[in-house]
Each structure stands twice: as C-alpha cells, then as structure tokens.
Write a protein that holds these residues in place. Sequence first.
Motif, short mmCIF file in Angstrom:
data_model
loop_
_atom_site.label_atom_id
_atom_site.label_comp_id
_atom_site.label_asym_id
_atom_site.label_seq_id
_atom_site.Cartn_x
_atom_site.Cartn_y
_atom_site.Cartn_z
N CYS A 192 0.97 -1.14 -0.12
CA CYS A 192 -0.13 -0.25 0.13
C CYS A 192 0.75 1.30 0.31
O CYS A 192 0.43 2.54 -0.50
N ARG B 49 0.80 4.44 -3.41
CA ARG B 49 0.98 5.69 -2.99
C ARG B 49 1.93 6.42 -3.94
O ARG B 49 1.98 7.09 -4.57
N ARG C 91 0.50 6.09 -7.58
CA ARG C 91 0.21 6.97 -7.79
C ARG C 91 0.37 8.64 -7.76
O ARG C 91 -0.05 9.08 -8.41
N ARG C 92 1.21 8.85 -6.68
CA ARG C 92 1.48 10.19 -7.39
C ARG C 92 2.60 10.47 -8.42
O ARG C 92 2.71 11.52 -8.81
N ALA D 215 0.26 1.01 -9.26
CA ALA D 215 -0.72 0.80 -7.71
C ALA D 215 -0.54 0.14 -7.70
O ALA D 215 -1.32 -0.40 -6.83
N ASP E 68 -8.13 0.62 4.87
CA ASP E 68 -7.40 1.11 4.33
C ASP E 68 -6.30 1.14 2.67
O ASP E 68 -6.57 1.61 1.77
N ASN F 97 -7.13 3.66 -0.88
CA ASN F 97 -5.48 3.96 -1.64
C ASN F 97 -6.70 3.47 -3.01
O ASN F 97 -6.41 4.34 -3.63
N ASN G 140 -8.16 6.21 -4.66
CA ASN G 140 -7.74 7.36 -4.43
C ASN G 140 -6.80 6.74 -6.45
O ASN G 140 -6.64 8.29 -7.00
#
Length: 290
Positions: A13, A17, A20-21, A28, A50, A54, A57
């Motif tokens: 996870c 993240r 994803r950024r 991801a 979570d 995630n 997102n």
Amino acid sequence: TISDKTWEGRPYCLKARIYRRLGDPDAAIALLQKAKPLYEAAKNDTGLADYHNNMGNVVITKNDYSGAINHYNSALKIAEKLNDLDASASAYANIGNVYFYQAELDKAIACYEKANTFYIAQGDTISSALTLDNIALVYNRQEKFEKAIGYHKSALRVLENSGDRSLFIEALSSIGTHYADRKMNDSAAFYFHNAIAVAGNSEYVIGKVSALYNLGDLRLNEKQYGEAELYLREAMTAAAKSHMVSFSAEVSRSLSTLFEKTGRLDSALFYARLYADFQDNFSAALCCFF
C-alpha cells in the motif's frame, strides 16, 4: 498479540501511494492487488479499509468515478463496523471529492459536512479545517461567494490556532485567490501579503510560492508590470529551488506574458520555451522530485 502477518500488505500500500503520486496508476493498482489478499488472510479489517481508500484514490485518477465510489463505500462500511472515526471521515471526504469532480455539488457538501463531524469528534482540528476549505471551494463553484468566504475564514481561524504554519500560510493564499477570482484585488493582495509575511524565510515554501505567484499575476492583470516582475521572479526562484515543477511552469508562462506585454521579446521567448520544457518533461520532473 498481533501476528507478524497482520500488516504484510502495508508495504504494498505504501509503495502504491508513491506510484500514484508519480502518475503510474497501473503500477499502483498492481501493488494494491497484492495487498488485498494478505489483509483478507490476516482478517485485518483496518488494513482492508486502507486498501479500499487507496484503491479509490488510484482509480479516480483514471476517471473511474463509479469504481472510486464503490471502493470508498467499502472502506466506509468497514470503518463503521469498527467504529473507526478517522477511517469514516476519510471515506466521506473521498466520496465528497468524487461528487465534486462530477459537479454533484450538493452531494459533495453533504459528504464533506459528514466528514467534518467525524474529524471534530476525534479532535482532528487540522483535517476539519481542510474539510471546511473544501466546502468553501464547492460554494465558490456554486457562486455562493459569501458562504464560501465564511468557510474559508473558519478554516483559517482553526489553522491559525493549530500552530501549523504551513497550512495556515496555504489557507491565507487560498482566501487571496478567492478574492482575486472575484476581482476584489485589494482584499486579495491583503491575504497574499499576509501569507508571504507569515512565511518569511522559513521552510514553508508551497504557500509562499503560491502567494507570490498569485500576487504577481494580480499585478500583471492590473498592468503594474514592475511590481509583477518582482513577485514573479521571486516565485520562480523559490519554486525552482524546491523543485516545484508545476508552479515553475505556471510562473514561466506568466513571465513570458509579462515580457511580451512590455516589449522584451527575447525574454518572452525564453520563458515561453521554458514553460514548454516544463510541460514536455513534467512526468520526468515529477519522478526526479519524488
């Protein structure tokens, strides 16, 4: 005793993240799909909540709004079962974001208000303030400007009392932008100047760069070219030092416009090319930044 296997999914996870950024949602998703069965095997409902937050997102970056809503609702269902106020708040805030993107603005406000209730219940004043600011953005989109500024100022008061200078500076800049959008330039300049003054020479760069850029743009639109150039050059220096690629691109564009309007065409061309370079190499620049 917590088993060692309880949080085996967490590294996936965390890596998801980051990807994803970095703008790689497929990587991801692949990582998150590895985390889910590990959390299920360990019967770790907190981890599953979570995971769903995630995954929501991530898929929202692919414009999969229905998929995002499904994941956020799954996270919310688990959070409510666990009486986890923080996870419930995050789920409602995320659902509110989806509705905002879809321009279902009344639904967005309802979700943000629900999230704020949970943040207040657990004493999370900073998240509450950020949620109030989100509500302000929705009211601004609806052109309910007095409500918007009321929520902006409520968020500002909370952040000022929280002691988080970074978010306080960003909130000052956000209110300035609100007034600038309404052509209330004196009020906008007041908040931008306050953001710059509070930031000073500190490490709180994002809010300061935002205020400098917006103040420079404000003066550019007022044809106060000398003052605009000072603010934009200072914004450019601070953004470049902090590897703030998107801000550097926008400041470059404004400087190109300024120099074109003042007849300095070589400088205008230089910054136009710089803006194009930032845009062309944005993904690579993000990878370097992260």
